[in-house]
Design an enzyme around this catalytic site. Structure first.
Site, mmCIF file in Angstrom:
data_model
loop_
_atom_site.group_PDB
_atom_site.id
_atom_site.type_symbol
_atom_site.label_atom_id
_atom_site.label_comp_id
_atom_site.label_asym_id
_atom_site.label_seq_id
_atom_site.Cartn_x
_atom_site.Cartn_y
_atom_site.Cartn_z
ATOM 1 N N ARG A 1 -2.464 -1.266 -1.765
ATOM 2 C CA ARG A 1 -3.693 -1.723 -2.447
ATOM 3 C C ARG A 1 -4.442 -0.488 -2.938
ATOM 4 O O ARG A 1 -4.333 0.593 -2.369
ATOM 5 C CB ARG A 1 -4.542 -2.542 -1.484
ATOM 6 C CG ARG A 1 -5.138 -1.747 -0.356
ATOM 7 C CD ARG A 1 -5.584 -2.643 0.754
ATOM 8 N NE ARG A 1 -6.847 -3.305 0.463
ATOM 9 C CZ ARG A 1 -8.044 -2.790 0.713
ATOM 10 N NH1 ARG A 1 -8.164 -1.580 1.214
ATOM 11 N NH2 ARG A 1 -9.128 -3.480 0.466
ATOM 12 N N THR B 1 1.249 9.683 -0.884
ATOM 13 C CA THR B 1 -0.012 9.676 -0.150
ATOM 14 C C THR B 1 -0.829 10.910 -0.494
ATOM 15 O O THR B 1 -0.284 11.970 -0.801
ATOM 16 C CB THR B 1 0.216 9.583 1.374
ATOM 17 O OG1 THR B 1 -1.030 9.752 2.040
ATOM 18 C CG2 THR B 1 1.199 10.615 1.878
ATOM 19 N N ARG B 2 -2.138 10.757 -0.457
ATOM 20 C CA ARG B 2 -3.026 11.910 -0.580
ATOM 21 C C ARG B 2 -4.056 11.888 0.551
ATOM 22 O O ARG B 2 -5.055 12.574 0.504
ATOM 23 C CB ARG B 2 -3.716 11.915 -1.950
ATOM 24 C CG ARG B 2 -4.620 10.738 -2.211
ATOM 25 C CD ARG B 2 -5.333 10.890 -3.547
ATOM 26 N NE ARG B 2 -6.519 10.074 -3.655
ATOM 27 C CZ ARG B 2 -6.546 8.812 -4.079
ATOM 28 N NH1 ARG B 2 -5.434 8.216 -4.425
ATOM 29 N NH2 ARG B 2 -7.672 8.147 -4.169
ATOM 30 N N HIS C 1 -0.826 2.774 7.529
ATOM 31 C CA HIS C 1 0.185 3.348 6.629
ATOM 32 C C HIS C 1 1.506 3.602 7.350
ATOM 33 O O HIS C 1 2.579 3.456 6.783
ATOM 34 C CB HIS C 1 -0.343 4.621 5.992
ATOM 35 C CG HIS C 1 -1.465 4.370 5.036
ATOM 36 N ND1 HIS C 1 -2.749 4.767 5.288
ATOM 37 C CD2 HIS C 1 -1.489 3.712 3.861
ATOM 38 C CE1 HIS C 1 -3.519 4.369 4.291
ATOM 39 N NE2 HIS C 1 -2.786 3.723 3.416
ATOM 40 N N HIS D 1 -2.770 6.929 8.723
ATOM 41 C CA HIS D 1 -3.272 6.233 9.898
ATOM 42 C C HIS D 1 -2.277 5.123 10.261
ATOM 43 O O HIS D 1 -1.247 4.966 9.616
ATOM 44 C CB HIS D 1 -4.681 5.702 9.638
ATOM 45 C CG HIS D 1 -5.687 6.809 9.429
ATOM 46 N ND1 HIS D 1 -5.931 7.760 10.392
ATOM 47 C CD2 HIS D 1 -6.461 7.142 8.365
ATOM 48 C CE1 HIS D 1 -6.839 8.618 9.942
ATOM 49 N NE2 HIS D 1 -7.169 8.273 8.710
#
Ligand SMILES: [Zn+2]
Length: 355
Positions: free
Chosen positions: A259, A165-166, A173, A170
């Site tokens: 996605r 993740t970057r 996720h 939320h």
């Protein structure tokens, strides 16, 4: 004879670190022309076995010759080690852009970065004296691949799913990481702390968001939060493959591909980063991608869901654009609980105030 030395850019420092700490295994140095060509054209290494999707090169104008040893320093000046120059070659950045990024558009942040770096590259193995410095908040969570493998083994985990993740996590996720964890022994949340593009949320703010989620919503004995010191290329599908290889090196067996993974703008199709794995031998890759569709809160389902699990139409789905979320946070307003945990929203609201 004077000593040759080179101060690496922030991006090059990140590459040095990933080679040095084993995150880029089997790479042991900066790639030469044979690897560069094979990586661009076939997504494979020329000088070793295995897939490799994005060239890891050392572009520089430094005057030197084959056989020279060049001392390398991080972008902040810290001495890191040295490279033994085995080759000096010209890459074709336009070809790299076309084949790796799928576009020669200089508005693409990854393409712009390689254009700025230029064609001339040094290649050769590196000796490592030290790793680059990081802010304290990150170092507390720092694990090398060797250390993360040991952590997983100590906990008896056999199936480990990694999450790249970057962005702040939320609810959507959180949902997909937990859905993956349902069928695995452990979850490795592995945020990127290297260079991202302007407009992305700074890594220290994101780190506070991850920690508050870990404390309040994830089971401590099933989740490890690490940090990944690499940079972003925004190469979409190719970068998803690199992210998978890196997590294999850190000891994960499964890797979440969502996605628009590692994309920028609308250069890639929504699920291109999943489709690229269709042409990859997963056994040879050594880590299994887990594909997730777009996830959202559904008012009818009364829970998080995806197109795969929810039968309702879009009217029932909570949708907030990135622009809308930023606007709310900037105004000191929490997005709905169904979108973001209040604790995370509050950290982001504070960060906007600091700006
Ligand atoms: Zn639904």
């Amino acid at each position: 004879m004077t000593e040759l030395s080179l101060t690496l850019s922030e991006r090059q420092t990140a590459d040095f670190e990933m080679i040095a700490n084993g995150g880029f295994a089997p790479l042991t140095g900066f790639q030469g022309s044979e690897d560069w060509k094979r990586v661009c054209e076939d997504m494979r290494l020329a000088t070793a076995d295995g897939y490799w999707p994005i060239p890891i090169t050392l572009p520089t104008d430094l005057e030197c010759e084959v056989g020279d040893v060049v001392e390398l320093a991080a972008d902040d000046g810290k001495a890191l080690g040295r490279i033994t120059v085995e080759e000096i070659f010209e890459r074709d950045v336009r070809k790299e852009a076309e084949l790796v990024y799928g576009t020669t558009d200089e508005a693409h942040p990854g393409v712009a970065a390689i254009y700025e770096e230029g064609n001339r590259c040094l290649a050769g193995p590196i000796d490592v004296d030290a790793l680059p410095n990081h802010e304290e908040a990150f170092m507390r969570r720092y694990l090398t691949p060797e250390q993360s493998r040991k952590e997983f083994a100590d906990r008896g985990w056999k199936k480990i799913v990694a999450f790249q993740t970057r962005n702040p996590i939320h609810r959507a996720h959180e949902y997909l990481t937990k859905a993956a964890l349902e069928t695995c022994d452990g979850l490795f949340i592995h945020p990127l702390i290297g260079k991202t593009k302007a407009g992305d949320i700074p890594a220290d703010v994101r780190m506070r968001c991850y920690e508050v989620l870990m404390e309040n919503y994830y089971p401590a004995d099933r989740v490890i939060l690490g940090v990944k010191p690499a940079k972003m290329h925004y190469a979409g599908p190719r970068e998803a493959v690199l992210h998978a290889i890196i997590r294999r090196n850190y000891g994960a067996t499964h890797f979440i591909v969502g996605r628009d993974h590692a994309g920028a703008g609308d250069y890639y199709g929504t699920y291109d980063a999943q489709k690229i794995f269709d042409d990859i031998d997963i056994e040879e890759l050594g880590i299994e991608p887990l594909m997730f569709e777009h996830t959202f809160w559904c008012n009818e389902c009364e829970g998080l869901a995806s197109g795969k699990t929810c039968p309702h139409d879009q009217d029932a789905h909570l949708f907030l654009s990135g622009t809308k979320v930023r606007e709310m946070l900037g105004n000191g307003e929490r997005p709905p609980e169904e979108f973001s945990r209040a604790e995370v929203a509050d950290i982001l609201i504070d960060a906007y105030k600091e700006d």
